[in-house]
Design a protein around this motif. Structure first.
Motif, PDB file in Angstrom:
ATOM      1  N   ALA A   4      35.361  43.268  48.764  1.00  0.00           N
ATOM      2  CA  ALA A   4      36.066  41.960  48.608  1.00  0.00           C
ATOM      3  C   ALA A   4      36.155  41.384  50.138  1.00  0.00           C
ATOM      4  O   ALA A   4      36.613  42.037  50.993  1.00  0.00           O
ATOM      5  N   SER A   6      38.099  38.074  52.009  1.00  0.00           N
ATOM      6  CA  SER A   6      39.128  37.017  51.832  1.00  0.00           C
ATOM      7  C   SER A   6      38.367  35.853  52.630  1.00  0.00           C
ATOM      8  O   SER A   6      37.542  35.959  53.575  1.00  0.00           O
ATOM      9  N   VAL A  27      32.763  40.398  46.814  1.00  0.00           N
ATOM     10  CA  VAL A  27      33.480  39.557  45.834  1.00  0.00           C
ATOM     11  C   VAL A  27      34.076  38.551  46.682  1.00  0.00           C
ATOM     12  O   VAL A  27      34.700  39.236  47.825  1.00  0.00           O
ATOM     13  N   ASN A  29      36.444  34.708  47.502  1.00  0.00           N
ATOM     14  CA  ASN A  29      36.721  33.295  47.236  1.00  0.00           C
ATOM     15  C   ASN A  29      36.538  32.229  48.558  1.00  0.00           C
ATOM     16  O   ASN A  29      37.121  31.275  48.567  1.00  0.00           O
ATOM     17  N   THR A  53      34.786  33.905  43.037  1.00  0.00           N
ATOM     18  CA  THR A  53      35.968  33.734  42.235  1.00  0.00           C
ATOM     19  C   THR A  53      36.093  32.607  41.414  1.00  0.00           C
ATOM     20  O   THR A  53      36.634  32.642  40.278  1.00  0.00           O
ATOM     21  N   THR A  71      40.656  35.466  38.048  1.00  0.00           N
ATOM     22  CA  THR A  71      39.368  36.421  38.304  1.00  0.00           C
ATOM     23  C   THR A  71      39.664  37.647  39.231  1.00  0.00           C
ATOM     24  O   THR A  71      39.145  38.575  38.636  1.00  0.00           O
ATOM     25  N   VAL A  72      40.325  37.433  40.135  1.00  0.00           N
ATOM     26  CA  VAL A  72      40.719  38.704  41.239  1.00  0.00           C
ATOM     27  C   VAL A  72      41.257  39.799  40.209  1.00  0.00           C
ATOM     28  O   VAL A  72      41.165  40.722  40.469  1.00  0.00           O
ATOM     29  N   VAL A 103      46.098  33.960  46.233  1.00  0.00           N
ATOM     30  CA  VAL A 103      44.767  34.752  46.106  1.00  0.00           C
ATOM     31  C   VAL A 103      44.737  36.207  46.736  1.00  0.00           C
ATOM     32  O   VAL A 103      44.119  37.356  46.175  1.00  0.00           O
ATOM     33  N   LEU A 107      43.816  39.793  45.770  1.00  0.00           N
ATOM     34  CA  LEU A 107      42.892  40.606  46.278  1.00  0.00           C
ATOM     35  C   LEU A 107      43.514  41.988  46.648  1.00  0.00           C
ATOM     36  O   LEU A 107      42.923  42.868  46.511  1.00  0.00           O
TER      37      LEU A 107
END
Length: 127
Positions: A4, A6, A27, A29, A53, A71-72, A103, A107
């Motif tokens: 992931a 950010s 993944v 956002n 996301t 989603t996360v 968010v 995460l």
């Protein structure tokens, strides 16, 4: 491996290094981070998958809000690269955007390991 990433000005530089790694699921956002993994930028043999996301975009193109958080929270990631606005000995890692912080927290909770990406300008600062 699932990684992931950010949103943030520092994290947008990371995909250049990750594009060389095969069998990677990313993944994020961050719309700018996702754009760094466009097929035209990847090796034709790449087996990477990029998942956004969803959510509402901020002025910095971070996807935030209840859709992004939900989603996360449904994911498990091996490694999170977390961008921060500031790092302060009392305040910890911070961001001035409350919706983005929600968010980021999701995460962190979804990640097995967390790596903070920050440059020297973040030390002693808080948001």
């Amino acid at each position: 491996m699932v990684v992931a990433i950010s949103a943030g000005t520092t994290t947008v530089a990371l995909p250049v290094e990750l594009r060389r790694i095969a069998d990677l699921t990313i993944v994020t956002n961050s719309i700018p981070v996702a754009e760094q993994f466009e097929p035209s930028r990847l090796d034709p043999r790449s087996s990477q998958t990029v998942l956004l996301t969803g959510g509402e975009p901020t002025l910095s193109s971070a996807l935030v809000g209840p859709i992004a958080v939900s989603t996360v929270r449904g994911l498990h990631v091996d490694l999170l690269f977390l961008g921060v606005h500031g790092m302060h000995e009392k305040a910890g890692f911070t961001t001035p955007n409350l919706r983005e912080s929600e968010v980021d927290q999701a995460l962190v909770e979804a990640a097995h390991r967390v790596v903070v990406l920050a440059d020297h300008t973040k030390w002693g600062s808080s948001g």
